[in-house]
Design a protein around this motif. Sequence first.
Motif, PDB file in Angstrom:
ATOM      1  N   THR A   1      -4.200  -1.567  13.416  1.00 35.01           N
ATOM      2  CA  THR A   1      -2.839  -1.237  13.833  1.00 35.01           C
ATOM      3  C   THR A   1      -2.389   0.015  13.098  1.00 35.01           C
ATOM      4  N   VAL A   2      -1.935   0.997  13.844  1.00 34.82           N
ATOM      5  CA  VAL A   2      -1.477   2.256  13.263  1.00 34.82           C
ATOM      6  C   VAL A   2       0.025   2.369  13.450  1.00 34.82           C
ATOM      7  N   PHE A   3       0.735   2.593  12.355  1.00 35.17           N
ATOM      8  CA  PHE A   3       2.182   2.745  12.402  1.00 35.17           C
ATOM      9  C   PHE A   3       2.533   4.220  12.581  1.00 35.17           C
TER      10      PHE A   3
ATOM     11  N   GLY B   1      -4.441   0.687   3.826  1.00 34.83           N
ATOM     12  CA  GLY B   1      -4.718  -0.093   5.013  1.00 34.83           C
ATOM     13  C   GLY B   1      -4.992  -1.552   4.768  1.00 34.83           C
ATOM     14  N   ALA B   2      -4.625  -2.087   3.613  1.00 36.81           N
ATOM     15  CA  ALA B   2      -4.841  -3.505   3.353  1.00 36.81           C
ATOM     16  C   ALA B   2      -3.958  -4.336   4.270  1.00 36.81           C
TER      17      ALA B   2
ATOM     18  N   HIS C   1       0.472   0.235   3.130  1.00 35.52           N
ATOM     19  CA  HIS C   1       1.055   0.286   4.465  1.00 35.52           C
ATOM     20  C   HIS C   1       0.362   1.334   5.335  1.00 35.52           C
ATOM     21  N   LEU C   2      -0.358   2.263   4.720  1.00 39.83           N
ATOM     22  CA  LEU C   2      -0.925   3.398   5.444  1.00 39.83           C
ATOM     23  C   LEU C   2      -2.145   2.954   6.239  1.00 39.83           C
ATOM     24  N   LYS C   3      -2.063   3.046   7.574  1.00 34.14           N
ATOM     25  CA  LYS C   3      -3.151   2.591   8.439  1.00 34.14           C
ATOM     26  C   LYS C   3      -3.877   3.727   9.143  1.00 34.14           C
TER      27      LYS C   3
ATOM     28  N   ARG D   1       4.698   3.675  -0.722  1.00 31.40           N
ATOM     29  CA  ARG D   1       4.783   2.702   0.360  1.00 31.40           C
ATOM     30  C   ARG D   1       4.649   3.396   1.713  1.00 31.40           C
ATOM     31  N   LEU D   2       3.891   4.483   1.729  1.00 33.50           N
ATOM     32  CA  LEU D   2       3.764   5.295   2.939  1.00 33.50           C
ATOM     33  C   LEU D   2       3.132   4.501   4.069  1.00 33.50           C
ATOM     34  N   ALA D   3       3.725   4.620   5.252  1.00 31.29           N
ATOM     35  CA  ALA D   3       3.159   3.999   6.444  1.00 31.29           C
ATOM     36  C   ALA D   3       2.519   5.057   7.341  1.00 31.29           C
ATOM     37  N   PHE D   4       2.851   6.313   7.127  1.00 33.51           N
ATOM     38  CA  PHE D   4       2.291   7.408   7.916  1.00 33.51           C
ATOM     39  C   PHE D   4       2.512   8.707   7.169  1.00 33.51           C
TER      40      PHE D   4
END
Length: 398
Positions: free
Chosen positions: A284-286, A265-266, A246-248, A191-194
């Motif tokens: 959008t980048v978290f 990036g979905a 979640h990774l953008k 669930r990595l966002a960054f």
Amino acid sequence: MASELCKTISVARLEKHKNLFLNYRNLHHFPLELLKDEGLQYLERLYMKRNSLTTLPENLAQKLPNLVELYLHSNNIVVVPEAIGSLAKLQCLDLSDNTLEIVCPEIGRLRALRHLRLANNQLQFLPPEVGDLKELQTLDISSNRLLTLPERLHLCLSLQYLTVDRNRLWCVPRHLCQLPSLNELSMAGNRLAFLPLDCVGFSGSPSKEERRFCSTNDGGRNGQPHAKDLGRSRELQYVYVDNNVHLKGLPSYLYNKVIGCNGCGAPIQVSEVKLLSFSSGQLTVFLPTEVKSIGTEEDRVLPLQELAMRNLYHTHHRLWKDLNFLSPISLPRSLLELLHCPLGHCHRCSEPMFTIVYPKLFPLRETPMAGLHQGRTTVSFVAYCCSTQCLQTFDLLS
């Protein structure tokens, strides 16, 4: 079946076998014959995969003191006893496809361990003592229930292959950037966002304290430690983060690595965790939660806290280098630890950053991995700068 098993073990004992294969024996209990009398003192490799074992004996190390490899793949083991830490010569331990819920801290006593496989279990955390495994080269903890990784994992200085696929990770400890031997990092299906911003990196063979503070090559500026993120590592060649919806964005220095980021990036609603983010067009980048503010090109003066931290960082490292002692200034322990590992370093000039970054987006770059995917991913590369001047002059090709 029982008599055949006893005969196999008896022959191994009499002939002083080094390898013993007890796979597919439908064993529900560890064979008592293995633990009889003095045990099998000459045995080095024990294969017991695809049985129905639920536990291991407490006297395992006493009866099998020379074990180098122990394969327990596909059993029903829930807890590994503390006594496993006494297997002083063990180099390979495979506990994949069990029902493990706990890894005991004594795992850190296996100082000769090189390969540890714990995939497909029910682990929710790893003990920090994993960081004591200085010889560990392979760690596979995929398909578990991990929410975090222990920060001390970066102390595994020999670690080359780290696989954490299909867990529940939201973030990656920045200290992983310091793994000097890491060649392949796979974190697909989380669930990595960054991914971590850059950290202080090291190369060569420095002393323990030098490894923490400065590089032995000329990677830094004015004697300062050189910046190093996942992409700047010379050893790291493969990064797989596929199916992290979640990774953008990816750190910019990953562009020259072999990257797997298909299915990232979905468009989704991030409701569970509110993350700092910035937008450019439809993307959008978290950013990591440690970032307190995002700079813009109109900003000319940095916050006082950021200026103070940067100045303190340079003063601390300059005095340590010149006077050759660890704590030249009196600071709280928490602040000292922050100075050792800043939030990140500017991709343009390597200036340390603590509370503020200036993000810059770049389109997805072609990598050797791109040809393996049918579709394109929406993930882009993100550079982080320390000031508007660096932001305006930074170019991914430079």
